[in-house]
Every structure is written in C-alpha cells, then in structure tokens.
Motif scaffolding. Structure first.
Motif, short mmCIF file in Angstrom:
data_model
loop_
_atom_site.label_atom_id
_atom_site.label_comp_id
_atom_site.label_asym_id
_atom_site.label_seq_id
_atom_site.Cartn_x
_atom_site.Cartn_y
_atom_site.Cartn_z
N GLU A 1 0.89 -1.13 -0.15
CA GLU A 1 0.05 -0.13 -0.11
C GLU A 1 0.84 1.13 -0.02
O GLU A 1 0.60 2.23 -0.75
N VAL A 2 1.91 1.13 0.78
CA VAL A 2 2.79 2.29 1.06
C VAL A 2 3.50 2.53 -0.46
O VAL A 2 3.66 3.57 -0.72
N ILE A 3 4.01 1.43 -1.24
CA ILE A 3 4.90 1.61 -2.42
C ILE A 3 3.51 2.27 -3.42
O ILE A 3 4.26 3.15 -4.20
N ARG A 4 2.42 1.63 -3.43
CA ARG A 4 1.57 2.17 -4.33
C ARG A 4 1.23 3.71 -4.14
O ARG A 4 1.43 4.59 -5.08
N GLU A 5 1.10 4.18 -2.91
CA GLU A 5 1.00 5.52 -2.60
C GLU A 5 2.14 6.32 -2.99
O GLU A 5 1.83 7.32 -3.55
N SER A 6 3.45 5.89 -2.59
CA SER A 6 4.54 6.64 -2.93
C SER A 6 4.75 6.91 -4.58
O SER A 6 5.22 7.86 -4.97
N ARG A 7 4.23 5.92 -5.25
CA ARG A 7 4.33 5.90 -6.60
C ARG A 7 3.38 7.10 -7.18
O ARG A 7 3.91 7.90 -7.98
N GLU A 8 2.35 7.31 -6.77
CA GLU A 8 1.33 8.12 -6.87
C GLU A 8 1.99 9.52 -6.64
O GLU A 8 1.70 10.62 -7.27
N LEU A 9 2.63 9.51 -5.63
CA LEU A 9 3.44 10.93 -5.17
C LEU A 9 4.46 11.03 -6.11
O LEU A 9 5.25 12.28 -5.82
N GLY A 10 5.15 10.29 -6.88
CA GLY A 10 6.21 10.55 -7.61
C GLY A 10 7.53 10.30 -6.90
O GLY A 10 8.43 10.75 -7.23
N MET A 11 7.58 9.58 -5.71
CA MET A 11 8.70 9.46 -5.00
C MET A 11 9.41 8.15 -5.68
O MET A 11 9.00 6.93 -6.14
N SER A 12 10.86 8.49 -5.39
CA SER A 12 11.58 7.21 -5.87
C SER A 12 12.01 6.03 -4.64
O SER A 12 11.29 6.39 -3.41
N SER A 13 12.65 5.05 -5.17
CA SER A 13 12.64 3.85 -4.22
C SER A 13 13.62 4.46 -2.92
O SER A 13 13.21 4.01 -1.80
N GLN A 14 14.35 5.26 -3.39
CA GLN A 14 15.44 5.90 -2.28
C GLN A 14 14.67 6.88 -1.43
O GLN A 14 15.06 6.91 -0.11
N ASP A 15 13.74 7.71 -1.94
CA ASP A 15 12.98 8.66 -1.06
C ASP A 15 12.34 7.70 0.07
O ASP A 15 11.87 8.14 1.01
N VAL A 16 11.50 6.68 -0.53
CA VAL A 16 10.72 5.77 0.43
C VAL A 16 11.75 5.25 1.38
O VAL A 16 11.33 5.44 2.66
N ILE A 17 12.81 4.72 1.21
CA ILE A 17 13.66 3.99 2.13
C ILE A 17 14.19 5.28 3.11
O ILE A 17 14.34 4.95 4.08
N HIS A 18 14.50 6.16 2.60
CA HIS A 18 15.04 7.58 3.60
C HIS A 18 13.71 7.98 4.46
O HIS A 18 14.15 7.95 5.73
N HIS A 19 12.55 8.01 4.01
CA HIS A 19 11.44 8.21 4.81
C HIS A 19 11.33 7.19 5.90
O HIS A 19 11.11 7.49 7.26
N LEU A 20 11.29 5.80 5.38
CA LEU A 20 11.12 4.89 6.50
C LEU A 20 12.28 4.84 7.49
O LEU A 20 11.98 4.65 8.78
N THR A 21 13.59 5.13 7.00
CA THR A 21 14.49 4.93 7.78
C THR A 21 14.41 6.21 8.98
O THR A 21 14.80 5.93 10.28
N LEU A 22 14.25 7.30 8.58
CA LEU A 22 13.90 8.40 9.44
C LEU A 22 12.88 7.93 10.53
O LEU A 22 12.81 8.29 11.62
N LEU A 23 11.61 7.39 10.05
CA LEU A 23 10.64 7.20 10.88
C LEU A 23 11.15 5.85 11.98
O LEU A 23 10.86 5.98 13.05
N VAL A 24 11.98 5.10 11.55
CA VAL A 24 12.35 4.14 12.33
C VAL A 24 13.37 4.53 13.31
O VAL A 24 13.23 4.09 14.82
#
Length: 124
Positions: A98-121
């Motif tokens: 679900e997060v991957i689909r949503e991030s694609r709709e927002l135009g985020m790259s894989s690296q952006d998603v990983i970066h955001h996840l890392t910050l949240l962790v």
C-alpha cells in the motif's frame, strides 16, 4: 475484547468484526486458549445477526485462528507461533505494498521511500 462497528465504513459488518478479532489474535492481545464470546452473545453485544457472527467464527476457523468445541465454545487456536508469525508477515507485506503504491502516486523514488522509512524507524 473491544469490537467497534462503523456504519460509515464501506466494509460489511462481518468483515469489520472478522478483521478486528483476527488482528487481536495476530497481535497477541488474544492468546492461545483464550475463550471468545459465544456466537449468540457476540451477536447480542454487537447488536447484529447471529448469522453474521457465525460467519465470522467460521472464517476464523478456516484460517485456523480459532477452534470451536461443541458444547464448550470457541477458543483462540494453539496454532504454532511460526504460523501466526507468517500471517503477521503477510499483513505487513500488504501494508508495505500500500505504501509503495501511494509513494508511486506521489512520484517518490525507491530511495525517497527508504529514506523516509529510515527516518521514521529512528524516531520510533
């Protein structure tokens, strides 16, 4: 066990109940051997049809999350921890998709998603 039914939800009532009981079991809130309310009692408490609660319990039995014993009631299954862990991993994967689909709709790259996840962790 606290089950909330929303009339505003697009999910059918039986699915709302099923999801909440399933989540209680998979999260460890309900553990092996815990008894569940009878089908009739749950229907009365939630003010829904007995047919609805019967359907929920049948589905939970198919998923091997509960065991029903005639004359004694329904209990959280003693399913092994590997099985429960696998179910939880499947739920996690669905959320991640679900997060991957949503991030694609927002135009985020894989690296952006990983970066955001890392910050949240790190914040957790």
């Amino acid at each position: 066990m606290n089950i909330l039914i929303s009339n505003a939800s697009s999910d059918p009532i039986y699915m709302q109940i099923l999801t909440q009981i399933r989540q209680s079991i998979l999260s460890g809130e309900l553990v092996a051997g815990d008894s569940l309310p009878s089908i009739r009692q749950l229907a009365k408490d939630l003010q829904v049809s007995v047919i609805t609660t019967k359907r929920v319990y049948e589905e939970l039995e198919k998923e091997k999350l509960i065991d029903s014993v005639v004359g004694k009631g329904s209990f959280v299954s003693g399913a092994n921890q590997d099985f429960i862990r696998e179910r939880r991993m499947k739920q996690l994967e669905e959320k991640m998709l679900e997060v991957i689909r949503e991030s694609r709709e927002l135009g985020m790259s894989s690296q952006d998603v990983i970066h955001h996840l890392t910050l949240l962790v790190e914040e957790e």
